[in-house]
Motif scaffolding. Structure first.
Motif, PDB file in Angstrom:
ATOM      1  N   LYS A 493       0.832  -1.215   0.000  1.00  0.00           N
ATOM      2  CA  LYS A 493       0.000   0.000   0.000  1.00  0.00           C
ATOM      3  C   LYS A 493       0.861   1.257   0.000  1.00  0.00           C
ATOM      4  O   LYS A 493       0.588   2.227  -0.720  1.00  0.00           O
ATOM      5  CB  LYS A 493      -0.918  -0.030   1.221  1.00  0.00           C
ATOM      6  CG  LYS A 493      -1.966   1.064   1.244  1.00  0.00           C
ATOM      7  CD  LYS A 493      -2.905   0.879   2.427  1.00  0.00           C
ATOM      8  CE  LYS A 493      -3.963   1.974   2.456  1.00  0.00           C
ATOM      9  NZ  LYS A 493      -4.873   1.812   3.617  1.00  0.00           N
ATOM     10  N   LYS A 496       2.591   1.730  -3.347  1.00  0.00           N
ATOM     11  CA  LYS A 496       1.602   2.107  -4.360  1.00  0.00           C
ATOM     12  C   LYS A 496       1.462   3.622  -4.455  1.00  0.00           C
ATOM     13  O   LYS A 496       1.227   4.185  -5.537  1.00  0.00           O
ATOM     14  CB  LYS A 496       0.261   1.464  -4.013  1.00  0.00           C
ATOM     15  CG  LYS A 496      -0.914   1.869  -4.901  1.00  0.00           C
ATOM     16  CD  LYS A 496      -0.835   1.211  -6.259  1.00  0.00           C
ATOM     17  CE  LYS A 496      -2.124   1.434  -7.035  1.00  0.00           C
ATOM     18  NZ  LYS A 496      -2.043   0.890  -8.411  1.00  0.00           N
ATOM     19  N   GLN A 520      -3.596  -4.011  -6.365  1.00  0.00           N
ATOM     20  CA  GLN A 520      -2.721  -2.862  -6.136  1.00  0.00           C
ATOM     21  C   GLN A 520      -1.564  -2.781  -7.140  1.00  0.00           C
ATOM     22  O   GLN A 520      -0.991  -1.711  -7.331  1.00  0.00           O
ATOM     23  CB  GLN A 520      -2.119  -2.922  -4.725  1.00  0.00           C
ATOM     24  CG  GLN A 520      -3.137  -2.874  -3.600  1.00  0.00           C
ATOM     25  CD  GLN A 520      -3.807  -1.513  -3.508  1.00  0.00           C
ATOM     26  OE1 GLN A 520      -3.155  -0.477  -3.459  1.00  0.00           O
ATOM     27  NE2 GLN A 520      -5.133  -1.525  -3.503  1.00  0.00           N
ATOM     28  N   VAL A 521      -1.219  -3.906  -7.756  1.00  0.00           N
ATOM     29  CA  VAL A 521      -0.021  -3.945  -8.596  1.00  0.00           C
ATOM     30  C   VAL A 521      -0.405  -4.108 -10.062  1.00  0.00           C
ATOM     31  O   VAL A 521      -1.554  -4.410 -10.398  1.00  0.00           O
ATOM     32  CB  VAL A 521       0.930  -5.086  -8.161  1.00  0.00           C
ATOM     33  CG1 VAL A 521       1.339  -4.911  -6.705  1.00  0.00           C
ATOM     34  CG2 VAL A 521       0.281  -6.450  -8.375  1.00  0.00           C
TER      35      VAL A 521
END
Length: 723
Positions: A493, A496, A520-521
């Protein structure tokens, strides 16, 4: 079994006392034996188990010994004391490699590559054999559907057909064609019989409760496949089967395994499983446990003394027939004869070959190739492959970790494993690669995080090396929360927020709940525990020097609340269709989808494949006349790649409810850019058989659908009928 072999075994049996016969059933760890380099530990454990020195001197097998020098020393000391000169057989868990460690079996399964699976077992057998081992406790073929269970890491997945194909490949690799003449092979022991993978709640050693039809339909086929391939031994499971622990289950071991299937090889208990009949509640004491296990047909008791301390009394009092003892001893002696141990008790053990063969460059190359084929690309939104002009920040607890071997790699060296950072250093100049830990597996410090953020800011792209410690998967490693540890999710997180391309490489032994990572990726590569050459293999994939071709053999759940979740499930009387947003009284969750996050058979590549012109040679199939399925597959991209073409069949109406789809065939094909291939399969009546309510294994005339495509959810539907 040849007549000469059988007669020589019977001749030896007639010379043995009852005590000597019973001692053949005992399997003890290395340190109990004179000649062992840890033999000083003998007295205490013997007193603890209540066994006598004479029993050890006459015992039949050793657990966990390895190394040519030590094994020759143990065998030497044993043969000097054993009255009849009966050699010991050396057994060990060589599951996915000896010192050259291959991907964990769940990873090997994702290769869908039987040739490499067989080669991995052959390499493992060769390294084990020159180190003095005669028998491996592998393959583990338990069908698995619940990723909470830690031992899914040892299985090849959730499909009975595919598991059976791998079972055969592993047995061929371990055993070869002739154990007596091929000293670079070892006898295989299929495990865990039976249905160990269906433990309730995914909790290891827990109760298994299912119908006999379900047992036969899904859980038994892979064991049977291993035995049909000639597997020499069977290991009992820890769990109950129909209310009776496997190690005391005569219905399972004698009636099914021996009488119905005709298995005449050795049955061995798992560690301590005979004595565990007592806490299970089916034996009052060690004597009753011994009685139930021998009557069930267990030949070797691993690491508990129930047989050694009680069988002689049970025979002499008439409770146990001596014929049962003789049967078991004959099977053990026949195995030793097959291995050639009477002629050569040091079979294969060779210190010079050990130095030359173990962890040699040739074996590492095979491990690297299989690791490349086992990794599965789960997501790629343009972040992969990496470019060699990019500046890369490698961050995460697995960036420089050698803990990439997985469970049952007891001879593997984490220090000698190719770490991911070292693999990337082979691709990039030192100035282009920045490495930071970010956090440990389950904990982290502010300094680790700050260092990671600092190097991330200097990079063009971030590679996150995340996962489970190897101690979090495997035996006795059940987990109720199958997400990555929170500290790793927090790291993702924070990184990111930098707005840079991110690739996650996952090192783990089970399908994970990937929320907090996959969303997230930009790309996810599932590496499992890839073994000794893992870092090199992953680096090759990240840079596109190899094209990902692995395909999932376990569905990846959307949430742990779905499990067990698997592709070949039944429909219900109130099926749920995602496009139907109005119906309430249907079989669905209110808060998550029914479907897994990623299905069985799924996997991405750096190219794309299209399927067209799928046809059946006929619309009607008969018992005498099979039909052909053909499909054209095209590589639409600019890179060569491998596709796994998969065929599933649905039986629309059966006497009992049938799965929505069942894998029946597959082929791996290689396609150059723009190349097309016509791939053909044969569909036979035999493939349509299943166990009916009365357990007859037959087919039903009627309507079927064949699906051909890249995974269990996508495919071209082709209806046909069986007459």
């Amino acid at each position: 079994m040849t007549e000469n072999l059988t007669s020589s075994v019977h001749s030896l049996l007639q010379q043995m006392t009852l005590e000597e016969k019973i001692a053949q059933f005992m399997q003890l760890a290395t340190h109990f034996y004179e000649g062992s380099f840890s033999a000083g530990q003998i007295t205490g454990p013997m007193e603890e188990m209540g066994i006598r020195k004479e029993t050890v001197l006459n015992s039949g097998s050793v657990l966990g010994a390895s190394g040519a020098r030590e094994i020759r020393s143990i065998q030497d000391a044993h043969l000097k004391e054993n009255r009849l000169g009966i050699p010991l057989v050396m057994m060990a868990d060589i599951v996915h490699g000896f010192e050259t460690i291959f991907p964990v079996p769940l990873g090997i399964g994702c290769s869908w590559n039987m040739e490499l699976a067989e080669q991995s077992a052959q390499v493992a057998a060769k390294e084990a054999a020159v180190s003095g081992i005669h028998v491996t406790f592998a393959p583990m073929v338990d069908l698995v559907r619940d990723p909470r269970w830690g031992r899914v890491v040892e299985s090849t997945g959730e499909d009975p057909y595919l598991n059976g194909q791998f079972a055969r490949a592993f047995v061929r690799g371990f055993q070869g064609k002739d154990l007596k003449t091929d000293l670079h092979r070892v006898a295989a022991c299929v495990k865990h019989f039976a249905a160990y993978g269906a433990a309730e709640g995914g909790r290891d050693y827990n109760t298994v409760n299912m119908s006999e039809r379900e047992l036969r339909e899904n859980y038994l086929p892979a064991y049977k496949a291993a035995l049909d391939e000639g597997c020499e031994m069977v290991m009992t499971s820890f769990n109950t089967v129909d209310g009776i622990p496997a190690s005391g289950n005569a219905t399972l071991m004698r009636h099914l395994l021996r009488d119905e299937w005709g298995f005449d090889g050795v049955i061995i208990s798992d560690w301590g499983a005979v004595k565990e009949l007592i806490p299970h509640g089916v034996a009052a004491d060690e004597a009753e446990a011994a009685k139930k296990a021998i009557q069930a047909g267990v030949d070797i008791e691993m690491m508990t003394p129930c047989y050694a301390n009680h069988l002689q009394e049970l025979v002499e009092s008439g409770v146990v027939a001596e014929e049962l003892i003789d049967e078991g001893v004959i099977r053990i002696l026949q195995l030793k004869k097959k291995l050639g141990l009477f002629e050569n008790p040091y079979r294969g053990a060779d210190e010079q070959q050990e130095k030359e063969v173990v962890l040699c460059a040739e074996h590492r190359a095979v491990a690297r190739e299989l690791a490349e084929k086992s990794c599965v690309m789960l997501k790629n939104e343009g972040a992969l492959p990496l470019q060699k002009e990019q500046k890369v920040a490698l961050i995460g607890p697995f960036a420089e970790s050698g803990d990439i071997l997985g469970a049952w790699s007891w001879h593997g060296s984490k220090e000698k494993a190719m770490k991911l950072a070292d693999g990337l250093r082979m691709k990039l100049d030192s100035a282009q690669l920045l490495v930071g830990q970010g956090c440990d597996i389950q904990t982290g410090t502010e300094k680790q995080l700050e260092d990671a953020l600092r190097i991330a800011e200097q990079a063009d792209v971030l590679v996150l090396a995340l996962g489970e410690a190897s101690s979090m998967s495997g035996e006795a490693c059940s987990r109720s929360d199958i997400r990555l540890p929170q500290v790793q999710l927090d790291l993702v997180k924070r990184l990111k927020e930098l707005g840079k391309p991110m690739i996650a490489v996952l090192f783990n032994g089970r399908p994970l709940d990937l929320h907090g990572v996959i969303d997230q990726v930009d790309a996810v590569l599932e590496a499992w525990y890839p073994g000794t050459e893992g870092g090199a293999a992953v680096a090759n994939l990240l840079f596109g020097d190899s094209n990902p071709s692995g395909r999932l053999t376990m569905s990846i759940p959307f949430s742990v609340g779905q499990v067990p979740v698997y592709y070949n499930h039944f429909n219900t009387g109130r099926p749920y269709y995602p496009e139907d947003t109005e119906s309430h009284y249907v079989s669905k969750y209110l808060d998550i989808p029914n479907e897994p996050l990623l299905p069985f058979g799924f996997g991405l590549s750096y190219t794309t494949f299209s399927y067209s012109d799928a046809t059946l040679s006929e619309n009607t199939l008969t018992k005498e006349q099979p039909i052909s399925l053909t499909v054209k597959v095209k590589n639409n991209g600019k890179l060569a790649g491998e596709e796994v073409v998969q065929v599933y069949i649905q039986d629309l109406v059966g006497e009992v409810v049938r799965p929505l789809k069942e894998l029946k065939a597959f082929k791996r094909i290689h396609l150059e850019p723009g190349e097309k291939k016509v791939v053909s399969f044969t569909i036979t009546e035999e493939q349509l058989r299943y166990h009916h309510a009365n357990l007859d294994f037959t087919s039903d005339p009627g309507a079927f659908i064949a699906y051909v495509g890249p995974n269990s959810e996508e495919g071209i539907a082709l209806p046909f009928e069986l007459q």
